[in-house]
Scaffold this motif. Structure first.
Motif, PDB file in Angstrom:
ATOM      1  N   ILE A 232       0.815  -1.211   0.000  1.00  0.00           N
ATOM      2  CA  ILE A 232       0.000   0.000   0.000  1.00  0.00           C
ATOM      3  C   ILE A 232       0.848   1.260   0.000  1.00  0.00           C
ATOM      4  O   ILE A 232       0.439   2.299  -0.513  1.00  0.00           O
ATOM      5  CB  ILE A 232      -0.973  -0.002   1.207  1.00  0.00           C
ATOM      6  N   VAL A 233       2.055   1.192   0.546  1.00  0.00           N
ATOM      7  CA  VAL A 233       2.949   2.350   0.550  1.00  0.00           C
ATOM      8  C   VAL A 233       3.332   2.723  -0.878  1.00  0.00           C
ATOM      9  O   VAL A 233       3.309   3.899  -1.259  1.00  0.00           O
ATOM     10  CB  VAL A 233       4.217   2.051   1.383  1.00  0.00           C
ATOM     11  N   GLN A 234       3.680   1.742  -1.668  1.00  0.00           N
ATOM     12  CA  GLN A 234       4.059   2.003  -3.052  1.00  0.00           C
ATOM     13  C   GLN A 234       2.861   2.445  -3.881  1.00  0.00           C
ATOM     14  O   GLN A 234       2.991   3.255  -4.803  1.00  0.00           O
ATOM     15  CB  GLN A 234       4.694   0.750  -3.658  1.00  0.00           C
ATOM     16  N   ILE A 235       1.696   1.921  -3.551  1.00  0.00           N
ATOM     17  CA  ILE A 235       0.492   2.281  -4.309  1.00  0.00           C
ATOM     18  C   ILE A 235       0.065   3.715  -4.026  1.00  0.00           C
ATOM     19  O   ILE A 235      -0.250   4.474  -4.942  1.00  0.00           O
ATOM     20  CB  ILE A 235      -0.656   1.308  -3.966  1.00  0.00           C
ATOM     21  N   THR A 236       0.049   4.097  -2.752  1.00  0.00           N
ATOM     22  CA  THR A 236      -0.451   5.416  -2.359  1.00  0.00           C
ATOM     23  C   THR A 236       0.615   6.506  -2.407  1.00  0.00           C
ATOM     24  O   THR A 236       0.285   7.687  -2.517  1.00  0.00           O
ATOM     25  CB  THR A 236      -1.007   5.360  -0.926  1.00  0.00           C
ATOM     26  N   GLY A 237       1.880   6.122  -2.296  1.00  0.00           N
ATOM     27  CA  GLY A 237       2.937   7.127  -2.226  1.00  0.00           C
ATOM     28  C   GLY A 237       3.097   7.704  -0.838  1.00  0.00           C
ATOM     29  O   GLY A 237       3.915   8.613  -0.628  1.00  0.00           O
ATOM     30  N   SER A 239       3.889   7.238   3.379  1.00  0.00           N
ATOM     31  CA  SER A 239       4.721   6.406   4.238  1.00  0.00           C
ATOM     32  C   SER A 239       3.835   5.615   5.187  1.00  0.00           C
ATOM     33  O   SER A 239       2.641   5.907   5.354  1.00  0.00           O
ATOM     34  CB  SER A 239       5.687   7.279   5.040  1.00  0.00           C
ATOM     35  N   LEU A 240       4.424   4.616   5.850  1.00  0.00           N
ATOM     36  CA  LEU A 240       3.664   3.848   6.837  1.00  0.00           C
ATOM     37  C   LEU A 240       3.190   4.752   7.968  1.00  0.00           C
ATOM     38  O   LEU A 240       2.073   4.601   8.472  1.00  0.00           O
ATOM     39  CB  LEU A 240       4.538   2.713   7.388  1.00  0.00           C
ATOM     40  N   GLY A 241       4.048   5.690   8.388  1.00  0.00           N
ATOM     41  CA  GLY A 241       3.659   6.615   9.449  1.00  0.00           C
ATOM     42  C   GLY A 241       2.438   7.434   9.066  1.00  0.00           C
ATOM     43  O   GLY A 241       1.564   7.691   9.905  1.00  0.00           O
ATOM     44  N   GLN A 242       2.354   7.850   7.802  1.00  0.00           N
ATOM     45  CA  GLN A 242       1.201   8.617   7.337  1.00  0.00           C
ATOM     46  C   GLN A 242      -0.042   7.754   7.262  1.00  0.00           C
ATOM     47  O   GLN A 242      -1.139   8.189   7.637  1.00  0.00           O
ATOM     48  CB  GLN A 242       1.514   9.233   5.971  1.00  0.00           C
ATOM     49  N   ILE A 243       0.125   6.539   6.779  1.00  0.00           N
ATOM     50  CA  ILE A 243      -1.026   5.627   6.664  1.00  0.00           C
ATOM     51  C   ILE A 243      -1.613   5.335   8.039  1.00  0.00           C
ATOM     52  O   ILE A 243      -2.840   5.310   8.216  1.00  0.00           O
ATOM     53  CB  ILE A 243      -0.598   4.330   5.948  1.00  0.00           C
ATOM     54  N   TYR A 244      -0.744   5.115   9.040  1.00  0.00           N
ATOM     55  CA  TYR A 244      -1.232   4.827  10.391  1.00  0.00           C
ATOM     56  C   TYR A 244      -1.791   6.076  11.071  1.00  0.00           C
ATOM     57  O   TYR A 244      -2.576   5.964  12.019  1.00  0.00           O
ATOM     58  CB  TYR A 244      -0.109   4.240  11.236  1.00  0.00           C
ATOM     59  N   SER A 245      -1.393   7.257  10.597  1.00  0.00           N
ATOM     60  CA  SER A 245      -1.863   8.500  11.217  1.00  0.00           C
ATOM     61  C   SER A 245      -3.259   8.905  10.736  1.00  0.00           C
ATOM     62  O   SER A 245      -3.987   9.592  11.455  1.00  0.00           O
ATOM     63  CB  SER A 245      -0.875   9.641  10.934  1.00  0.00           C
ATOM     64  N   ILE A 246      -3.619   8.500   9.533  1.00  0.00           N
ATOM     65  CA  ILE A 246      -4.922   8.876   8.982  1.00  0.00           C
ATOM     66  C   ILE A 246      -6.079   8.383   9.857  1.00  0.00           C
ATOM     67  O   ILE A 246      -6.963   9.175  10.224  1.00  0.00           O
ATOM     68  CB  ILE A 246      -5.061   8.375   7.531  1.00  0.00           C
ATOM     69  N   PRO A 247      -6.135   7.093  10.226  1.00  0.00           N
ATOM     70  CA  PRO A 247      -7.239   6.670  11.111  1.00  0.00           C
ATOM     71  C   PRO A 247      -7.179   7.344  12.477  1.00  0.00           C
ATOM     72  O   PRO A 247      -8.226   7.552  13.098  1.00  0.00           O
ATOM     73  CB  PRO A 247      -7.038   5.153  11.226  1.00  0.00           C
ATOM     74  N   MET A 248      -5.977   7.695  12.951  1.00  0.00           N
ATOM     75  CA  MET A 248      -5.875   8.420  14.219  1.00  0.00           C
ATOM     76  C   MET A 248      -6.620   9.744  14.140  1.00  0.00           C
ATOM     77  O   MET A 248      -7.374  10.104  15.046  1.00  0.00           O
ATOM     78  CB  MET A 248      -4.398   8.698  14.563  1.00  0.00           C
ATOM     79  N   ILE A 249      -6.384  10.479  13.049  1.00  0.00           N
ATOM     80  CA  ILE A 249      -7.021  11.791  12.885  1.00  0.00           C
ATOM     81  C   ILE A 249      -8.538  11.642  12.816  1.00  0.00           C
ATOM     82  O   ILE A 249      -9.283  12.391  13.465  1.00  0.00           O
ATOM     83  CB  ILE A 249      -6.484  12.486  11.615  1.00  0.00           C
ATOM     84  N   ILE A 250      -9.004  10.668  12.043  1.00  0.00           N
ATOM     85  CA  ILE A 250     -10.452  10.464  11.884  1.00  0.00           C
ATOM     86  C   ILE A 250     -11.094  10.076  13.219  1.00  0.00           C
ATOM     87  O   ILE A 250     -12.119  10.650  13.627  1.00  0.00           O
ATOM     88  CB  ILE A 250     -10.719   9.381  10.819  1.00  0.00           C
ATOM     89  N   ILE A 251     -10.499   9.103  13.911  1.00  0.00           N
ATOM     90  CA  ILE A 251     -11.040   8.660  15.199  1.00  0.00           C
ATOM     91  C   ILE A 251     -11.014   9.791  16.212  1.00  0.00           C
ATOM     92  O   ILE A 251     -11.977   9.997  16.966  1.00  0.00           O
ATOM     93  CB  ILE A 251     -10.246   7.450  15.722  1.00  0.00           C
ATOM     94  N   GLY A 252      -9.912  10.559  16.226  1.00  0.00           N
ATOM     95  CA  GLY A 252      -9.807  11.682  17.157  1.00  0.00           C
ATOM     96  C   GLY A 252     -10.886  12.725  16.916  1.00  0.00           C
ATOM     97  O   GLY A 252     -11.495  13.231  17.866  1.00  0.00           O
ATOM     98  N   LEU A 253     -11.151  13.047  15.654  1.00  0.00           N
ATOM     99  CA  LEU A 253     -12.182  14.033  15.321  1.00  0.00           C
ATOM    100  C   LEU A 253     -13.569  13.552  15.742  1.00  0.00           C
ATOM    101  O   LEU A 253     -14.365  14.323  16.302  1.00  0.00           O
ATOM    102  CB  LEU A 253     -12.166  14.318  13.815  1.00  0.00           C
ATOM    103  N   VAL A 254     -13.848  12.279  15.477  1.00  0.00           N
ATOM    104  CA  VAL A 254     -15.158  11.720  15.847  1.00  0.00           C
ATOM    105  C   VAL A 254     -15.362  11.808  17.357  1.00  0.00           C
ATOM    106  O   VAL A 254     -16.410  12.261  17.832  1.00  0.00           O
ATOM    107  CB  VAL A 254     -15.280  10.267  15.355  1.00  0.00           C
ATOM    108  N   PHE A 255     -14.362  11.379  18.129  1.00  0.00           N
ATOM    109  CA  PHE A 255     -14.499  11.376  19.581  1.00  0.00           C
ATOM    110  C   PHE A 255     -14.510  12.796  20.147  1.00  0.00           C
ATOM    111  O   PHE A 255     -15.191  13.057  21.148  1.00  0.00           O
ATOM    112  CB  PHE A 255     -13.369  10.559  20.219  1.00  0.00           C
ATOM    113  N   PHE A 256     -13.776  13.717  19.519  1.00  0.00           N
ATOM    114  CA  PHE A 256     -13.774  15.106  19.979  1.00  0.00           C
ATOM    115  C   PHE A 256     -15.172  15.702  19.846  1.00  0.00           C
ATOM    116  O   PHE A 256     -15.667  16.381  20.764  1.00  0.00           O
ATOM    117  CB  PHE A 256     -12.775  15.921  19.155  1.00  0.00           C
TER     118      PHE A 256
END
Length: 271
Positions: A232-237, A239-256
């Motif tokens: 998925i890193v090669q497909i999306t361009g 990094s793994l850190g960015q891919i793992y951060s996206i659900p963090m942001i979404i979950i954080g916004l929902v709970f906020f």
């Protein structure tokens, strides 16, 4: 352009056993968490914690960080390597800690503590999220001392561009120091200021998750991508850190948002 100062990752030796700076950075972060946690309870008070509870908080939190961070790195980043060499999992002094895994570990540890103290898990998460940036600050300093996780190649005209021993001849962004500043100092200020007022339960820790995810996503553009990342890193361009951060942001916004709505409904019911 600067040269990496060739810091020795071993701080000192006890006999033949080397005490690494990386471990000392973690220890410093844990001790500051204990000290500042007790200070905050003493000066601001707490409805769920006593100063003496901070000793248990440190134990559960530290176990969550260490076990979750290490296991998370092995599972999220290098599963094929550690399945072949499982004993390398214990070599924490060589680096290889995942924040996302550590966060999961802390959530589990704090949940166990909430069961012991018979209090709200979210309230405990709100409390500890104020101090997490301190650990991130010292963890990134440890990465810099180890000469690892350096950044992408930068312009030779960048005054603070740095040539790392294992990073080739061209200068690179000292991304460990970027992260120490943004994930550590700046995020600590944001959390401390936000927590000065009484907030809805769950909103403080949600803010931390949002801010960390956004900061990490942005800083990954300066950090050298993991050479072993595929799929998925090669497909999306991304990094793994960015891919793992996206659900963090979404979950954080929902709970906020949910925390604010629950608080509002409670106030309306009282009125």
């Amino acid at each position: 352009m600067l040269q990496y100062p060739h810091l020795d990752p071993v701080a000192f030796y006890i006999g033949s056993f080397g005490v690494h700076w990386y471990g000392l950075m973690y220890l410093t972060g844990f001790m500051l968490f204990l000290f500042l946690g007790k200070w905050r309870i003493r000066h601001y008070g707490s409805t769920i914690l006593k100063e003496s509870d901070m000793d248990d908080f440190l134990f559960y939190g530290a176990m969550g960080v260490i076990l979750g961070g290490r296991i998370g790195y092995c599972l999220f980043y290098r599963p094929e390597l550690y399945l072949l060499h499982p004993l390398n999992i214990f070599k924490t002094w060589d680096g290889g800690m995942s924040f996302h895994g550590g966060l999961i570990g802390v959530c589990i540890g704090v949940y166990l503590l909430s069961r012991k103290l018979k209090c709200s898990w979210l309230q405990l998460m709100d409390f500890c999220s104020i101090f997490v940036p301190i650990g991130l600050l010292f963890g990134r300093i440890g990465n810099f001392i180890n000469g690892e996780l350096w950044g992408r190649v930068c312009s030779t005209n960048l005054p603070w561009g740095m040539v790392f021993p294992d990073g080739g001849a061209l200068p690179r962004h000292p991304s460990q120091l970027y992260e120490a500043l943004c994930e550590g100092v700046i995020l600590l200020i944001i959390m401390w200021v936000f927590a000065r007022k009484i907030r809805p339960i769950g909103q403080t820790c949600s803010l931390f998750v949002i801010c960390y995810g956004v900061i990490r996503f942005g800083l990954e553009f300066f950090r050298e991508p993991d050479s072993f990342a595929t799929g998925i890193v090669q497909i999306t361009g991304l990094s793994l850190g960015q891919i793992y951060s996206i659900p963090m942001i979404i979950i954080g916004l929902v709970f906020f948002i949910l925390a604010a709505r629950v608080s509002l409904s409670q106030k309306l019911n009282i009125l």
